[in-house]
Design an enzyme around this catalytic site. Structure first.
Site, PDB file in Angstrom:
ATOM      1  N   LYS A 153       0.836  -1.180   0.000  1.00 17.53           N
ATOM      2  CA  LYS A 153       0.000   0.000   0.000  1.00 17.53           C
ATOM      3  C   LYS A 153       0.879   1.242   0.000  1.00 17.53           C
ATOM      4  O   LYS A 153       2.046   1.114   0.353  1.00 17.53           O
ATOM      5  CB  LYS A 153      -0.971  -0.037   1.169  1.00 17.53           C
ATOM      6  CG  LYS A 153      -0.329   0.267   2.535  1.00 17.53           C
ATOM      7  CD  LYS A 153      -1.349   0.260   3.616  1.00 17.53           C
ATOM      8  CE  LYS A 153      -2.025   1.589   3.760  1.00 17.53           C
ATOM      9  NZ  LYS A 153      -1.458   2.478   4.773  1.00 17.53           N
ATOM     10  N   LYS A 187      -2.868 -10.270  10.223  1.00 20.28           N
ATOM     11  CA  LYS A 187      -2.966 -10.371  11.683  1.00 20.28           C
ATOM     12  C   LYS A 187      -3.843 -11.562  12.053  1.00 20.28           C
ATOM     13  O   LYS A 187      -4.948 -11.709  11.520  1.00 20.28           O
ATOM     14  CB  LYS A 187      -3.544  -9.074  12.269  1.00 20.28           C
ATOM     15  CG  LYS A 187      -2.641  -7.850  12.058  1.00 20.28           C
ATOM     16  CD  LYS A 187      -3.209  -6.618  12.756  1.00 20.28           C
ATOM     17  CE  LYS A 187      -2.506  -5.343  12.328  1.00 20.28           C
ATOM     18  NZ  LYS A 187      -1.230  -5.080  12.982  1.00 20.28           N
ATOM     19  N   HIS A 245      -7.421  -0.522   5.815  1.00 24.44           N
ATOM     20  CA  HIS A 245      -7.468  -1.348   7.018  1.00 24.44           C
ATOM     21  C   HIS A 245      -8.870  -1.382   7.655  1.00 24.44           C
ATOM     22  O   HIS A 245      -9.380  -2.438   8.011  1.00 24.44           O
ATOM     23  CB  HIS A 245      -6.467  -0.854   8.061  1.00 24.44           C
ATOM     24  CG  HIS A 245      -5.058  -0.750   7.552  1.00 24.44           C
ATOM     25  ND1 HIS A 245      -4.538  -1.619   6.622  1.00 24.44           N
ATOM     26  CD2 HIS A 245      -4.046   0.117   7.831  1.00 24.44           C
ATOM     27  CE1 HIS A 245      -3.274  -1.288   6.367  1.00 24.44           C
ATOM     28  NE2 HIS A 245      -2.960  -0.237   7.082  1.00 24.44           N
ATOM     29  N   LYS A 341      -4.291   9.315  14.968  1.00 24.49           N
ATOM     30  CA  LYS A 341      -2.951   9.301  15.574  1.00 24.49           C
ATOM     31  C   LYS A 341      -2.982  10.185  16.809  1.00 24.49           C
ATOM     32  O   LYS A 341      -3.816  11.066  16.934  1.00 24.49           O
ATOM     33  CB  LYS A 341      -1.920   9.819  14.574  1.00 24.49           C
ATOM     34  CG  LYS A 341      -1.830   8.902  13.335  1.00 24.49           C
ATOM     35  CD  LYS A 341      -0.485   8.972  12.675  1.00 24.49           C
ATOM     36  CE  LYS A 341      -0.407   8.081  11.442  1.00 24.49           C
ATOM     37  NZ  LYS A 341      -0.113   6.666  11.763  1.00 24.49           N
TER      38      LYS A 341
HETATM   39  C1  BG6 Z   1       0.049   1.628   8.030  1.00 23.86           C
HETATM   40  C2  BG6 Z   1      -0.124   3.118   8.041  1.00 23.86           C
HETATM   41  O1  BG6 Z   1      -0.575   1.058   6.917  1.00 23.86           O
HETATM   42  O2  BG6 Z   1      -0.528   1.078   9.205  1.00 23.86           O
HETATM   43  C3  BG6 Z   1       0.492   3.729   9.288  1.00 23.86           C
HETATM   44  O3  BG6 Z   1       0.486   3.678   6.888  1.00 23.86           O
HETATM   45  C4  BG6 Z   1      -0.035   3.057  10.519  1.00 23.86           C
HETATM   46  O4  BG6 Z   1       0.243   5.130   9.333  1.00 23.86           O
HETATM   47  C5  BG6 Z   1       0.062   1.542  10.412  1.00 23.86           C
HETATM   48  O5  BG6 Z   1       0.717   3.517  11.626  1.00 23.86           O
HETATM   49  C6  BG6 Z   1      -0.643   0.845  11.558  1.00 23.86           C
HETATM   50  O6  BG6 Z   1      -0.386  -0.513  11.501  1.00 23.86           O
HETATM   51  P1  BG6 Z   1      -0.395  -1.414  12.819  1.00 23.86           P
HETATM   52  O7  BG6 Z   1      -0.152  -2.797  12.321  1.00 23.86           O
HETATM   53  O8  BG6 Z   1       0.687  -0.875  13.712  1.00 23.86           O
HETATM   54  O9  BG6 Z   1      -1.743  -1.230  13.432  1.00 23.86           O
END
Ligand code: BG6
Length: 492
Positions: A153, A187, A245, A341
């Site tokens: 991505k 996951k 996601h 965030k």
């Molecule tokens: C990524 C994003 O796809 O996923 C990031 O670009 C984000 O900004 C990350 O921090 C989060 O992934 P995880 O697995 O830590 O929840």
């Protein structure tokens, strides 16, 4: 069974993804003997490095990033199968050299002509690399060997660019050869959503509008934009998290049972689900941007003061939305999604709130004070499933209180050492695309958010920054639910 023999060609091998996730995942696969004996890696990047430098770089990095303790013997075996090619991604010569190197690696390592090209570069190179691979005939499958491409991505910046990328990929590869990654699907707890729903007789019959009042999906992060200001300024929370996601979590939670666990059966259901999302109304999508604040006893700066971020940036670091799914199962059930965030804790969960009982026998507790049944699928951290229900508080009168049952993954299966990429890499090497996005899945995701992104181009954002780092997003996100007489659950 061990995966097919193959060469994994990583474009962007000098970057972060390789050292933080791909190599630790490869190491974990080697440790459980899921890699073929005849396996090799070629790293391609523009950094000028010799093969030995590349090997020693990766050796140092694996000690830093491995999720298990590194066995030197096992690492040495892997290391002997690491090759490096310095070159520009847009330059045809790089691909001629790659072709020659692949022939040599096939001879040295017995990899049999199976190539897995991993595009771990900036998204601006995806089209060029695919086109060059095609021109060099490296994507052509014949004599019984396979050629596959993994695309990281972000898959496009909006609907048009995603379509264009799909078109370019489609001009040199068949859909079957394309593996679009969404690392959330790697996951364990995300995959478990399907097992939970379709491997148990108990839950699926109540998984619908008759019993479910609303669903809340939260993907909260404590980190700020870190060193990715350049990328994030052009991206924002909707593109970075929601379109991919959060929609994947939504699809796993809400799709109809597939007819089998075959890739297309699962992906057909995801597409049907995404297609049933009602057009978003601008009032139902909230954006936020963090200001300075105190997070876990540390003072952190505002987004606008982060490196490589404009002082008057209008990029959203938080998004909350309400959506409805227009089908027989979910009509009128609101789905509330939020991500951001610099929120108070790192937590990803799906909370399913059930409807109240139709009438109450125990008059001491007014209906509105009764805690609803709640099922929470904790994706990360503290992976598990939690159920809240009512019980009689001991005593001579009937009073109800909320109690809970809690399943923790770690209690049953120990803590995980997986990076999430093991399954995804292994699946590619055995040709199983179930956990990868098909072209239409990605485009449908963009189709849902595109009108909002376009609308935001035309109206200035609310007073950014509109939430303090360490808070659960802007007030407007709370108002979104209170309008419906609901509130966000505060994850434990
Ligand atoms: C990524 C994003 O796809 O996923 C990031 O670009 C984000 O900004 C990350 O921090 C989060 O992934 P995880 O697995 O830590 O929840």
């Amino acid at each position: 069974r061990a995966a097919d023999p193959c060469v994994l060609v990583i474009f962007g091998a000098a970057g972060d993804l390789t050292k933080r996730l791909l190599m630790p995942a490869i190491y974990n696969l080697a440790q459980v003997k899921l890699l073929a004996q005849n396996f090799a890696i070629i790293g391609v990047a523009h950094t000028q490095l010799g093969q030995d430098d590349f090997r020693s770089k990766l050796r140092q990095e694996i000690h830093e990033f491995a999720t298990v303790s590194v066995d030197d013997g096992l690492w040495r075996t892997l290391e002997q199968r690491l090759y490096y090619l310095a070159g520009e991604f847009q330059d045809a010569k790089t691909y001629q050299k790659l072709q020659q190197l692949l022939v040599q690696v096939d001879q040295d390592c017995g990899t049999g002509g199976n190539y897995l090209f991993y595009l771990a570069t900036g998204a601006n190179f995806f089209c060029d690399i695919a086109t060059q691979l095609g021109a060099a005939k490296l994507t052509q499958e014949d004599n019984g060997h396979w050629r596959r491409v993994i695309v990281e991505k972000p898959f496009g910046h909006d609907l048009d660019s995603a379509r264009a990328l799909n078109k370019t990929l489609g001009s040199v590869l068949t859909e079957r050869q394309i593996y679009r990654i969404d690392h959330y699907l790697g996951k364990e707890t995300v995959q478990n959503i399907l097992v939970f729903r379709f491997g148990n007789g108990l839950f699926e019959p109540i998984w619908n509008r008759n019993n479910i009042d609303c669903v809340q999906i939260t993907v909260a992060e404590t980190v700020g934009v870190e060193s990715r200001g350049n990328f994030y300024e052009k991206t924002g929370a909707v593109r970075d998290m929601v379109q991919n996601h959060l929609f994947q979590l939504l699809a796993m939670m809400a799709m109809e049972p597939p007819t089998s666990f075959e890739a297309d059966a699962v992906r057909d259901e995801k597409s049907k689900l995404l297609r049933s999302i009602q057009p978003l109304d601008a009032q139902s999508v909230i954006r936020g941007q963090y200001g300075e604040g105190n997070l876990n006893n540390t003072q952190v700066v505002a987004y606008r003061c982060e490196p490589r971020v404009a002082q008057d940036s209008t990029t959203e670091t938080f998004a909350a939305l309400k959506l409805t799914i227009d089908n027989w199962r979910w009509a009128d059930v609101p789905f509330y999604l939020r991500t951001g965030k610099r929120l108070p804790k790192r937590v990803t969960e799906i909370a399913i709130q059930f409807k109240q009982v139709p009438s109450l026998l125990f008059h001491q507790t007014p209906l509105e004070q009764l805690t609803p049944n709640l099922l929470v699928i904790r994706i990360q951290p503290n992976e598990g499933i939690w159920l809240q229900f009512g019980a009689k508080i001991p005593g001579p009168t009937i009073r109800m209180g909320a109690v809970e049952m809690d399943f923790c993954y770690a209690d049953y299966f120990g803590s995980t050492t997986s990076t999430g990429y093991e399954t995804l890499l292994y699946d590619c090497m055995i040709g199983d695309a179930t956990l990868f996005q098909r072209a239409d899945n990605v485009e449908l995701g963009w189709q849902v958010v595109n009108p909002i992104l376009e609308h935001w181009q035309t109206v200035p954002p609310p007073n950014f920054p509109n939430y303090t780092a360490g808070m659960w997003g802007p007030q407007a996100a709370d108002d979104l639910l209170s309008r419906d007489g609901r509130q966000w659950r505060t994850p434990d």
